[in-house]
Write a protein that holds these residues in place. Structure first.
Motif, short mmCIF file in Angstrom:
data_model
loop_
_atom_site.label_atom_id
_atom_site.label_comp_id
_atom_site.label_asym_id
_atom_site.label_seq_id
_atom_site.Cartn_x
_atom_site.Cartn_y
_atom_site.Cartn_z
N ASP A 42 0.84 -1.20 0.00
CA ASP A 42 0.00 0.00 0.00
C ASP A 42 0.87 1.25 0.00
O ASP A 42 0.56 2.24 -0.67
CB ASP A 42 -0.94 0.01 1.21
CG ASP A 42 -2.03 -1.04 1.09
OD1 ASP A 42 -2.57 -1.22 -0.01
OD2 ASP A 42 -2.33 -1.68 2.11
N ARG A 43 1.96 1.21 0.74
CA ARG A 43 2.88 2.36 0.75
C ARG A 43 3.44 2.60 -0.65
O ARG A 43 3.50 3.74 -1.11
CB ARG A 43 4.01 2.13 1.74
CG ARG A 43 4.85 3.39 1.93
CD ARG A 43 6.07 3.12 2.83
NE ARG A 43 6.68 4.35 3.27
CZ ARG A 43 7.33 5.19 2.48
NH1 ARG A 43 7.45 4.97 1.18
NH2 ARG A 43 7.88 6.30 2.98
N ARG A 75 2.11 1.89 -3.47
CA ARG A 75 1.04 2.41 -4.33
C ARG A 75 0.75 3.89 -4.03
O ARG A 75 0.63 4.71 -4.94
CB ARG A 75 -0.23 1.57 -4.12
CG ARG A 75 -1.44 2.04 -4.92
CD ARG A 75 -2.64 1.13 -4.69
NE ARG A 75 -3.00 0.94 -3.29
CZ ARG A 75 -3.75 1.78 -2.58
NH1 ARG A 75 -4.24 2.87 -3.14
NH2 ARG A 75 -4.04 1.52 -1.32
N LEU A 76 0.67 4.24 -2.77
CA LEU A 76 0.28 5.60 -2.39
C LEU A 76 1.39 6.63 -2.59
O LEU A 76 1.10 7.82 -2.76
CB LEU A 76 -0.18 5.62 -0.93
CG LEU A 76 -1.51 4.93 -0.66
CD1 LEU A 76 -1.76 4.83 0.84
CD2 LEU A 76 -2.65 5.65 -1.35
N LEU A 112 0.84 9.09 -5.35
CA LEU A 112 -0.42 9.83 -5.41
C LEU A 112 -0.31 11.18 -4.71
O LEU A 112 0.34 11.30 -3.66
CB LEU A 112 -1.54 9.03 -4.75
CG LEU A 112 -1.91 7.71 -5.41
CD1 LEU A 112 -2.99 7.01 -4.59
CD2 LEU A 112 -2.37 7.92 -6.83
N LEU A 121 3.66 8.61 4.92
CA LEU A 121 3.11 7.27 4.72
C LEU A 121 3.62 6.28 5.76
O LEU A 121 3.12 5.16 5.83
CB LEU A 121 3.43 6.78 3.31
CG LEU A 121 2.74 7.57 2.19
CD1 LEU A 121 3.29 7.17 0.83
CD2 LEU A 121 1.23 7.36 2.25
N ASP A 178 -6.00 12.49 -0.08
CA ASP A 178 -4.78 11.70 0.06
C ASP A 178 -4.76 10.98 1.41
O ASP A 178 -4.48 9.77 1.48
CB ASP A 178 -3.53 12.59 -0.04
CG ASP A 178 -3.30 13.17 -1.41
OD1 ASP A 178 -3.94 12.72 -2.38
OD2 ASP A 178 -2.47 14.10 -1.51
N GLN A 211 -7.37 8.18 1.66
CA GLN A 211 -6.91 6.96 0.99
C GLN A 211 -5.87 6.24 1.84
O GLN A 211 -5.86 5.01 1.92
CB GLN A 211 -6.34 7.30 -0.39
CG GLN A 211 -7.40 7.75 -1.36
CD GLN A 211 -6.83 8.24 -2.68
OE1 GLN A 211 -5.75 8.83 -2.73
NE2 GLN A 211 -7.56 7.99 -3.75
N GLN A 212 -5.00 7.00 2.47
CA GLN A 212 -4.00 6.41 3.36
C GLN A 212 -4.68 5.69 4.53
O GLN A 212 -4.36 4.53 4.83
CB GLN A 212 -3.08 7.52 3.90
CG GLN A 212 -2.07 7.06 4.92
CD GLN A 212 -1.25 8.22 5.47
OE1 GLN A 212 -1.57 9.39 5.28
NE2 GLN A 212 -0.18 7.89 6.17
N ALA A 270 -6.43 2.46 3.50
CA ALA A 270 -5.46 1.37 3.30
C ALA A 270 -4.93 0.86 4.65
O ALA A 270 -4.74 -0.35 4.82
CB ALA A 270 -4.30 1.86 2.42
#
Length: 178
Positions: free
Chosen positions: A46-47, A49-50, A53, A63, A168, A171-172, A175
């Protein structure tokens, strides 16, 4: 549509978008506090991917935070951006202090507060920011402040930034809580 209507529409759209993301953030941090996941962190996938963004391309260190750290950061962000907007609308070209998101004393403050206290402070700060954004007048959108790293920043720039910043972090948080 006249220019006045489009400007007022911009403020309204910014307000609605900000409120939607603030609601998401509030629900997610509230769920984490209720479920005992206040210290949840991102999984490595997930880190990865993010990090590509939104503002995380420049602030990837965020993150690595826990849910509680994100809640504290969003609280501080709401307070800082409320102050910036207020000053930009009242003062002639105010100097806007930099916001060092990962300052050790800032993170220590987040970690020292009970989740219920931080959640209350977050809600108040988010509400104040939302009311400030909703109260922006068309004549104030072009007013500016000077940021030491970015240079001139307008009220419209801030209104453009805020919903995405909240998105942002929503979304973090989503996840982190999967």
């Amino acid at each position: 549509m006249t220019l006045i209507h489009s400007v007022l529409g911009f403020v309204a759209r910014s307000t609605v978008a900000l409120e939607a993301q603030q609601t998401r953030v509030g629900l997610l941090v509230g769920a984490a506090a209720d479920d005992g996941r206040w210290h949840a962190v991102l999984q490595p996938e997930d880190r990865r991917r993010l990090v590509h963004l939104g503002h995380f391309t420049e602030y990837a260190i965020e993150l690595d935070w826990t849910v509680g750290d994100v809640a504290g950061h969003v609280r501080d962000s709401a307070q800082i951006f409320t102050d910036r907007l207020t000053r930009m609308c009242r003062e002639r070209q105010p100097q806007l202090a930099d916001f060092v998101t990962d300052a050790p004393e800032r993170l220590a403050d987040y970690r020292s507060r009970p989740p219920t206290q931080l959640l209350q402070e977050l809600r108040r700060a988010q509400n104040t920011l939302l009311l400030t954004v909703a109260g922006i007048r068309a004549t104030e959108l072009s007013r500016t402040g000077h940021h030491p790293l970015i240079g001139p920043v307008s009220v419209a720039d801030v209104l453009n930034f805020l919903p995405g910043h909240q998105l942002d972090h929503a979304q973090q948080l989503a996840a982190q809580l999967r």
